[in-house]
Design a protein around this motif. Sequence first.
Motif, PDB file in Angstrom:
ATOM      1  N   SER A  64       0.833  -1.215   0.000  1.00  0.00           N
ATOM      2  CA  SER A  64       0.000   0.000   0.000  1.00  0.00           C
ATOM      3  C   SER A  64       0.861   1.256   0.000  1.00  0.00           C
ATOM      4  O   SER A  64       0.598   2.196  -0.765  1.00  0.00           O
ATOM      5  CB  SER A  64      -0.915   0.023   1.230  1.00  0.00           C
ATOM      6  OG  SER A  64      -1.811  -1.036   1.204  1.00  0.00           O
ATOM      7  N   LEU A  65       1.883   1.279   0.862  1.00  0.00           N
ATOM      8  CA  LEU A  65       2.746   2.457   0.943  1.00  0.00           C
ATOM      9  C   LEU A  65       3.498   2.694  -0.362  1.00  0.00           C
ATOM     10  O   LEU A  65       3.627   3.842  -0.816  1.00  0.00           O
ATOM     11  CB  LEU A  65       3.735   2.307   2.108  1.00  0.00           C
ATOM     12  CG  LEU A  65       3.132   2.414   3.502  1.00  0.00           C
ATOM     13  CD1 LEU A  65       4.155   2.002   4.552  1.00  0.00           C
ATOM     14  CD2 LEU A  65       2.611   3.820   3.760  1.00  0.00           C
ATOM     15  N   LEU A  66       3.984   1.629  -0.979  1.00  0.00           N
ATOM     16  CA  LEU A  66       4.700   1.768  -2.244  1.00  0.00           C
ATOM     17  C   LEU A  66       3.761   2.297  -3.329  1.00  0.00           C
ATOM     18  O   LEU A  66       4.131   3.182  -4.105  1.00  0.00           O
ATOM     19  CB  LEU A  66       5.313   0.427  -2.656  1.00  0.00           C
ATOM     20  CG  LEU A  66       6.276   0.443  -3.831  1.00  0.00           C
ATOM     21  CD1 LEU A  66       7.440   1.388  -3.584  1.00  0.00           C
ATOM     22  CD2 LEU A  66       6.790  -0.970  -4.089  1.00  0.00           C
ATOM     23  N   SER A  67       2.541   1.788  -3.339  1.00  0.00           N
ATOM     24  CA  SER A  67       1.553   2.273  -4.303  1.00  0.00           C
ATOM     25  C   SER A  67       1.254   3.748  -4.071  1.00  0.00           C
ATOM     26  O   SER A  67       1.176   4.542  -5.021  1.00  0.00           O
ATOM     27  CB  SER A  67       0.272   1.438  -4.181  1.00  0.00           C
ATOM     28  OG  SER A  67      -0.734   1.959  -5.014  1.00  0.00           O
ATOM     29  N   LEU A  68       1.107   4.124  -2.816  1.00  0.00           N
ATOM     30  CA  LEU A  68       0.852   5.534  -2.501  1.00  0.00           C
ATOM     31  C   LEU A  68       2.061   6.401  -2.839  1.00  0.00           C
ATOM     32  O   LEU A  68       1.919   7.517  -3.335  1.00  0.00           O
ATOM     33  CB  LEU A  68       0.491   5.684  -1.026  1.00  0.00           C
ATOM     34  CG  LEU A  68      -0.887   5.138  -0.631  1.00  0.00           C
ATOM     35  CD1 LEU A  68      -1.009   5.003   0.881  1.00  0.00           C
ATOM     36  CD2 LEU A  68      -1.991   6.038  -1.187  1.00  0.00           C
ATOM     37  N   TYR A  69       3.257   5.887  -2.585  1.00  0.00           N
ATOM     38  CA  TYR A  69       4.482   6.620  -2.883  1.00  0.00           C
ATOM     39  C   TYR A  69       4.596   6.908  -4.376  1.00  0.00           C
ATOM     40  O   TYR A  69       5.006   7.993  -4.786  1.00  0.00           O
ATOM     41  CB  TYR A  69       5.693   5.813  -2.397  1.00  0.00           C
ATOM     42  CG  TYR A  69       7.002   6.486  -2.652  1.00  0.00           C
ATOM     43  CD1 TYR A  69       7.418   7.572  -1.884  1.00  0.00           C
ATOM     44  CD2 TYR A  69       7.845   6.031  -3.663  1.00  0.00           C
ATOM     45  CE1 TYR A  69       8.630   8.196  -2.119  1.00  0.00           C
ATOM     46  CE2 TYR A  69       9.066   6.643  -3.903  1.00  0.00           C
ATOM     47  CZ  TYR A  69       9.455   7.730  -3.134  1.00  0.00           C
ATOM     48  OH  TYR A  69      10.651   8.344  -3.374  1.00  0.00           O
ATOM     49  N   GLU A  70       4.220   5.921  -5.181  1.00  0.00           N
ATOM     50  CA  GLU A  70       4.319   6.073  -6.634  1.00  0.00           C
ATOM     51  C   GLU A  70       3.182   6.903  -7.228  1.00  0.00           C
ATOM     52  O   GLU A  70       3.286   7.360  -8.360  1.00  0.00           O
ATOM     53  CB  GLU A  70       4.357   4.698  -7.290  1.00  0.00           C
ATOM     54  CG  GLU A  70       5.639   3.945  -6.977  1.00  0.00           C
ATOM     55  CD  GLU A  70       5.647   2.528  -7.502  1.00  0.00           C
ATOM     56  OE1 GLU A  70       4.558   1.896  -7.568  1.00  0.00           O
ATOM     57  OE2 GLU A  70       6.740   2.042  -7.852  1.00  0.00           O
ATOM     58  N   ASN A  71       2.118   7.113  -6.476  1.00  0.00           N
ATOM     59  CA  ASN A  71       0.960   7.868  -6.944  1.00  0.00           C
ATOM     60  C   ASN A  71       1.105   9.328  -6.509  1.00  0.00           C
ATOM     61  O   ASN A  71       0.863   9.661  -5.353  1.00  0.00           O
ATOM     62  CB  ASN A  71      -0.330   7.262  -6.381  1.00  0.00           C
ATOM     63  CG  ASN A  71      -1.560   8.039  -6.781  1.00  0.00           C
ATOM     64  OD1 ASN A  71      -1.494   9.016  -7.505  1.00  0.00           O
ATOM     65  ND2 ASN A  71      -2.698   7.584  -6.281  1.00  0.00           N
ATOM     66  N   ARG A  72       1.462  10.191  -7.420  1.00  0.00           N
ATOM     67  CA  ARG A  72       1.670  11.603  -7.084  1.00  0.00           C
ATOM     68  C   ARG A  72       0.351  12.328  -6.819  1.00  0.00           C
ATOM     69  O   ARG A  72       0.354  13.447  -6.328  1.00  0.00           O
ATOM     70  CB  ARG A  72       2.440  12.305  -8.202  1.00  0.00           C
ATOM     71  CG  ARG A  72       3.801  11.695  -8.504  1.00  0.00           C
ATOM     72  CD  ARG A  72       4.661  11.460  -7.290  1.00  0.00           C
ATOM     73  NE  ARG A  72       5.367  12.657  -6.886  1.00  0.00           N
ATOM     74  CZ  ARG A  72       5.911  12.826  -5.694  1.00  0.00           C
ATOM     75  NH1 ARG A  72       5.838  11.891  -4.797  1.00  0.00           N
ATOM     76  NH2 ARG A  72       6.535  13.930  -5.392  1.00  0.00           N
ATOM     77  N   ASP A  73      -0.786  11.711  -7.122  1.00  0.00           N
ATOM     78  CA  ASP A  73      -2.095  12.312  -6.852  1.00  0.00           C
ATOM     79  C   ASP A  73      -2.678  11.830  -5.534  1.00  0.00           C
ATOM     80  O   ASP A  73      -3.840  12.094  -5.233  1.00  0.00           O
ATOM     81  CB  ASP A  73      -3.082  11.977  -7.990  1.00  0.00           C
ATOM     82  CG  ASP A  73      -2.668  12.606  -9.305  1.00  0.00           C
ATOM     83  OD1 ASP A  73      -2.093  13.716  -9.284  1.00  0.00           O
ATOM     84  OD2 ASP A  73      -2.912  11.980 -10.354  1.00  0.00           O
ATOM     85  N   ARG A  74      -1.890  11.136  -4.743  1.00  0.00           N
ATOM     86  CA  ARG A  74      -2.361  10.583  -3.467  1.00  0.00           C
ATOM     87  C   ARG A  74      -2.690  11.717  -2.488  1.00  0.00           C
ATOM     88  O   ARG A  74      -2.201  12.831  -2.610  1.00  0.00           O
ATOM     89  CB  ARG A  74      -1.292   9.694  -2.854  1.00  0.00           C
ATOM     90  CG  ARG A  74      -0.119  10.548  -2.383  1.00  0.00           C
ATOM     91  CD  ARG A  74       0.999   9.775  -1.777  1.00  0.00           C
ATOM     92  NE  ARG A  74       2.112  10.642  -1.483  1.00  0.00           N
ATOM     93  CZ  ARG A  74       3.113  10.912  -2.283  1.00  0.00           C
ATOM     94  NH1 ARG A  74       3.156  10.344  -3.471  1.00  0.00           N
ATOM     95  NH2 ARG A  74       4.076  11.735  -1.926  1.00  0.00           N
ATOM     96  N   ALA A  75      -3.485  11.355  -1.512  1.00  0.00           N
ATOM     97  CA  ALA A  75      -3.738  12.264  -0.393  1.00  0.00           C
ATOM     98  C   ALA A  75      -2.876  11.781   0.772  1.00  0.00           C
ATOM     99  O   ALA A  75      -2.786  10.575   1.028  1.00  0.00           O
ATOM    100  CB  ALA A  75      -5.217  12.225  -0.008  1.00  0.00           C
TER     101      ALA A  75
END
Length: 146
Positions: A64-75
């Motif tokens: 999950s963290l890696l996915s969020l890290y790679e997603n620049r549109d994350r909150a």
Amino acid sequence: MNIKDASALCGLPAKTIRYYEDIGLVSPGRSSNGYRHFSGSDTHKLTFLARARSLGFSIEDCRSLLSLYENRDRASADVKRVADAHLERIAAKIEELQALSRTLGDLVSRCQGNDRPDCPILDGIADQPGQSPRTSARPVRSREEA
């Protein structure tokens, strides 16, 4: 770079890197001879994963963290949610370990530590939860032995 170089750079054993590849956390390229080829991005992800694991995050949390890290549109709230849940698990584990420490400390303090066979530590370990503690570590003798 090859897996040996990637391992040296990120601090993870090659076996762990292969496992992370098997479960889809990283996807290094392959050269024509079938060897893994790690890019700078791959080693950065591996370093990220090594740090997250050293903080005690589970594999799924790391995913999950890696996915969020790679997603620049994350909150950032999404990242905080994962970290807060992990922090709650850590706090629960600390409470559990403190309870274990108190229990074992009590048993140790009741043990005389002498040459006698009576041992409250062994009695406490042998007791079933909810049952009254045994009063002696000595075996019960039959009528013929008495």
